[in-house]
Design a protein around this motif. Structure first.
Motif, PDB file in Angstrom:
ATOM      1  N   ARG A 188      -1.081   4.752  -1.488  1.00 43.05           N
ATOM      2  CA  ARG A 188      -2.511   4.826  -1.207  1.00 43.05           C
ATOM      3  C   ARG A 188      -2.864   6.011  -0.305  1.00 43.05           C
ATOM      4  O   ARG A 188      -3.914   6.618  -0.455  1.00 43.05           O
ATOM      5  CB  ARG A 188      -2.976   3.520  -0.563  1.00 43.05           C
ATOM      6  CG  ARG A 188      -2.993   2.341  -1.507  1.00 43.05           C
ATOM      7  CD  ARG A 188      -4.046   2.539  -2.575  1.00 43.05           C
ATOM      8  NE  ARG A 188      -5.402   2.476  -2.040  1.00 43.05           N
ATOM      9  CZ  ARG A 188      -6.483   2.828  -2.736  1.00 43.05           C
ATOM     10  NH1 ARG A 188      -6.372   3.305  -3.965  1.00 43.05           N
ATOM     11  NH2 ARG A 188      -7.690   2.724  -2.185  1.00 43.05           N
ATOM     12  N   ARG A 199      -5.878   4.302   4.821  1.00 45.91           N
ATOM     13  CA  ARG A 199      -6.250   2.893   4.963  1.00 45.91           C
ATOM     14  C   ARG A 199      -7.362   2.771   5.998  1.00 45.91           C
ATOM     15  O   ARG A 199      -7.516   3.617   6.879  1.00 45.91           O
ATOM     16  CB  ARG A 199      -5.043   2.067   5.390  1.00 45.91           C
ATOM     17  CG  ARG A 199      -4.456   2.572   6.691  1.00 45.91           C
ATOM     18  CD  ARG A 199      -3.172   1.840   7.055  1.00 45.91           C
ATOM     19  NE  ARG A 199      -2.471   2.568   8.094  1.00 45.91           N
ATOM     20  CZ  ARG A 199      -1.204   2.960   8.034  1.00 45.91           C
ATOM     21  NH1 ARG A 199      -0.467   2.678   6.978  1.00 45.91           N
ATOM     22  NH2 ARG A 199      -0.639   3.616   9.025  1.00 45.91           N
ATOM     23  N   ARG A 252       0.820  -1.209   0.000  1.00 51.98           N
ATOM     24  CA  ARG A 252       0.000   0.000   0.000  1.00 51.98           C
ATOM     25  C   ARG A 252       0.859   1.266   0.000  1.00 51.98           C
ATOM     26  O   ARG A 252       0.553   2.243  -0.681  1.00 51.98           O
ATOM     27  CB  ARG A 252      -0.931  -0.008   1.215  1.00 51.98           C
ATOM     28  CG  ARG A 252      -2.187  -0.814   0.981  1.00 51.98           C
ATOM     29  CD  ARG A 252      -3.019  -0.948   2.243  1.00 51.98           C
ATOM     30  NE  ARG A 252      -4.373  -1.356   1.900  1.00 51.98           N
ATOM     31  CZ  ARG A 252      -4.702  -2.555   1.441  1.00 51.98           C
ATOM     32  NH1 ARG A 252      -3.774  -3.467   1.304  1.00 51.98           N
ATOM     33  NH2 ARG A 252      -5.958  -2.854   1.134  1.00 51.98           N
ATOM     34  N   GLU A 292     -12.239  -0.401  -1.670  1.00 53.92           N
ATOM     35  CA  GLU A 292     -11.889   0.610  -0.674  1.00 53.92           C
ATOM     36  C   GLU A 292     -12.345   1.996  -1.128  1.00 53.92           C
ATOM     37  O   GLU A 292     -12.929   2.758  -0.336  1.00 53.92           O
ATOM     38  CB  GLU A 292     -10.377   0.607  -0.449  1.00 53.92           C
ATOM     39  CG  GLU A 292      -9.861  -0.659   0.207  1.00 53.92           C
ATOM     40  CD  GLU A 292      -8.349  -0.677   0.308  1.00 53.92           C
ATOM     41  OE1 GLU A 292      -7.703   0.279  -0.185  1.00 53.92           O
ATOM     42  OE2 GLU A 292      -7.794  -1.633   0.887  1.00 53.92           O
ATOM     43  N   ASP A 293     -12.093   2.325  -2.387  1.00 54.86           N
ATOM     44  CA  ASP A 293     -12.461   3.644  -2.885  1.00 54.86           C
ATOM     45  C   ASP A 293     -13.976   3.837  -2.885  1.00 54.86           C
ATOM     46  O   ASP A 293     -14.463   4.947  -2.629  1.00 54.86           O
ATOM     47  CB  ASP A 293     -11.920   3.845  -4.300  1.00 54.86           C
ATOM     48  CG  ASP A 293     -10.397   3.950  -4.331  1.00 54.86           C
ATOM     49  OD1 ASP A 293      -9.806   4.220  -3.264  1.00 54.86           O
ATOM     50  OD2 ASP A 293      -9.807   3.728  -5.401  1.00 54.86           O
ATOM     51  N   TYR A 340      -8.500  -2.231  -4.197  1.00 61.71           N
ATOM     52  CA  TYR A 340      -8.562  -0.778  -4.064  1.00 61.71           C
ATOM     53  C   TYR A 340      -9.893  -0.217  -4.542  1.00 61.71           C
ATOM     54  O   TYR A 340     -10.369   0.811  -4.018  1.00 61.71           O
ATOM     55  CB  TYR A 340      -7.412  -0.132  -4.827  1.00 61.71           C
ATOM     56  CG  TYR A 340      -6.041  -0.454  -4.281  1.00 61.71           C
ATOM     57  CD1 TYR A 340      -5.859  -0.783  -2.935  1.00 61.71           C
ATOM     58  CD2 TYR A 340      -4.909  -0.420  -5.092  1.00 61.71           C
ATOM     59  CE1 TYR A 340      -4.591  -1.066  -2.425  1.00 61.71           C
ATOM     60  CE2 TYR A 340      -3.640  -0.697  -4.601  1.00 61.71           C
ATOM     61  CZ  TYR A 340      -3.492  -1.025  -3.269  1.00 61.71           C
ATOM     62  OH  TYR A 340      -2.241  -1.306  -2.775  1.00 61.71           O
TER      63      TYR A 340
END
Length: 325
Positions: free
Chosen positions: A172, A175, A167, A318-319, A315
């Motif tokens: 990124r 988190r 990450r 997560e986004d 990802y």
């Protein structure tokens, strides 16, 4: 290997590839060995050895291979796992994916804690079968069983630190950590396990000992320690309770209840003191992971991580979840 050699042992390192590490003293002998081949194992043992260290024994059949050589081996040190423990309700690592299936262990977990039933069905049941086969024959072959926690260090095929290292390399910036970032899954440095092996080799006996680091940091503390090594700053979003969505907030250390091993028996019986702390050990681990990742796909570099955890880097999920986006 180096620690045993420094203590004056004549060391032979056997592995499937037969290679050697550059850090080993020159007197360490490296040989090729298929662990499943009992005849080949007997050939490496030869006329005999004082101590045999087995880090890849997984079941009762492997224990019987060792016991067949009892007349030629002074003692054995075998690596097992804290996954053999179960709680008062019969929950263990094998039930953790079931509803309310994660074990509620005492903190810390003593070696006297109940364990799963021996069998061939899972990693944990096979490990306890290995232990029991060896320990019931302690009069013929003294065996020290080391129940390791979350193993970390260079050359680990499933380095949990990969979760934060990649990450950071992918920049990124933020988190998500489930369970408020407070999950604790007791780490076990390869250097501290090696120290336990060194001590047990010098004091043969029939015993079971936990094999972990001196401390059990939270997953939030581990994330911060990796950041410090890599010189980055991240925003951390703490979520109380379970991961809020598939692929979001669940790390290789994320557990709803702590898994912390009691190390007092190793201190008492062997005089064990950790030779390295978690944060202190991280630079070499992070550097090794970075080298393995350089220019390649993480799935190819760490296929065992894929099998164990699936896609650690979703990802897109997560986004889609980020609050306020």
């Amino acid at each position: 290997m180096a620690a045993l050699a420094r203590d004056g042992w004549e060391v032979t390192a056997a592995s499937r590839g037969g290679g050697r590490d550059a850090s080993w003293p020159g007197e360490v002998r490296a040989v090729r060995l298929d662990r499943e081949d009992g005849r080949a194992l007997a050939g490496v043992v030869g006329e005999g050895c004082d101590v045999l260290v087995d880090v890849v024994a997984y079941d009762a059949a492997h224990a019987r291979q060792l016991l067949a050589l009892a007349g030629r081996i002074g003692s054995v040190v075998v690596v097992s796992s804290v996954s053999v423990y179960e709680d008062a309700r019969g929950r263990g690592f094998d039930t953790q994916t079931e509803p309310d299936g994660f074990p509620g262990y005492p903190v810390p977990i003593p070696e006297t804690q109940r364990t799963v039933a021996a069998g061939e069905a899972t990693y944990s049941t096979r490990k306890i079968a290995l232990e029991r086969e060896l320990l019931t024959a302690g009069d013929r072959l003294p065996a020290t069983v080391l129940r390791a926690g979350a193993v970390h260090g260079p050359f680990c095929r499933s380095p949990r630190e990969l979760y934060f290292v990649k990450r950071n390399l992918d920049r990124r910036g933020r988190r998500v950590l489930a369970y408020g970032g407070g999950s604790r899954f007791h780490p076990a440095s390869v250097h501290n396990i090696a120290e336990l092996v060194r001590l047990a080799a010098a004091r043969p006996g029939a015993r079971v000992l936990n094999a972990c680091d001196g401390e059990a940091p939270t997953v939030a503390a581990i994330a911060a320690a990796v950041d410090a090594v890599m010189g980055v700053t991240n925003e951390t979003v703490l979520v109380e309770g379970a991961p809020p969505a598939p692929g979001v907030g669940e790390t290789p250390w994320s557990v709803p209840y702590p898994v912390v091993a009691d190390m007092t028996a190793a201190e008492r019986e062997l005089g064990y003191r950790p030779v390295v702390g978690y944060a202190e050990s991280l630079p070499e681990t992070v550097a090794w992971i970075e080298r393995r990742l350089a220019g390649g796909d993480w799935r190819e570099a760490f296929p065992k991580m894929v099998r164990a955890y699936g896609d650690l880097f979703d990802y897109a999920a997560e986004d889609a979840w980020w609050p306020g986006t």
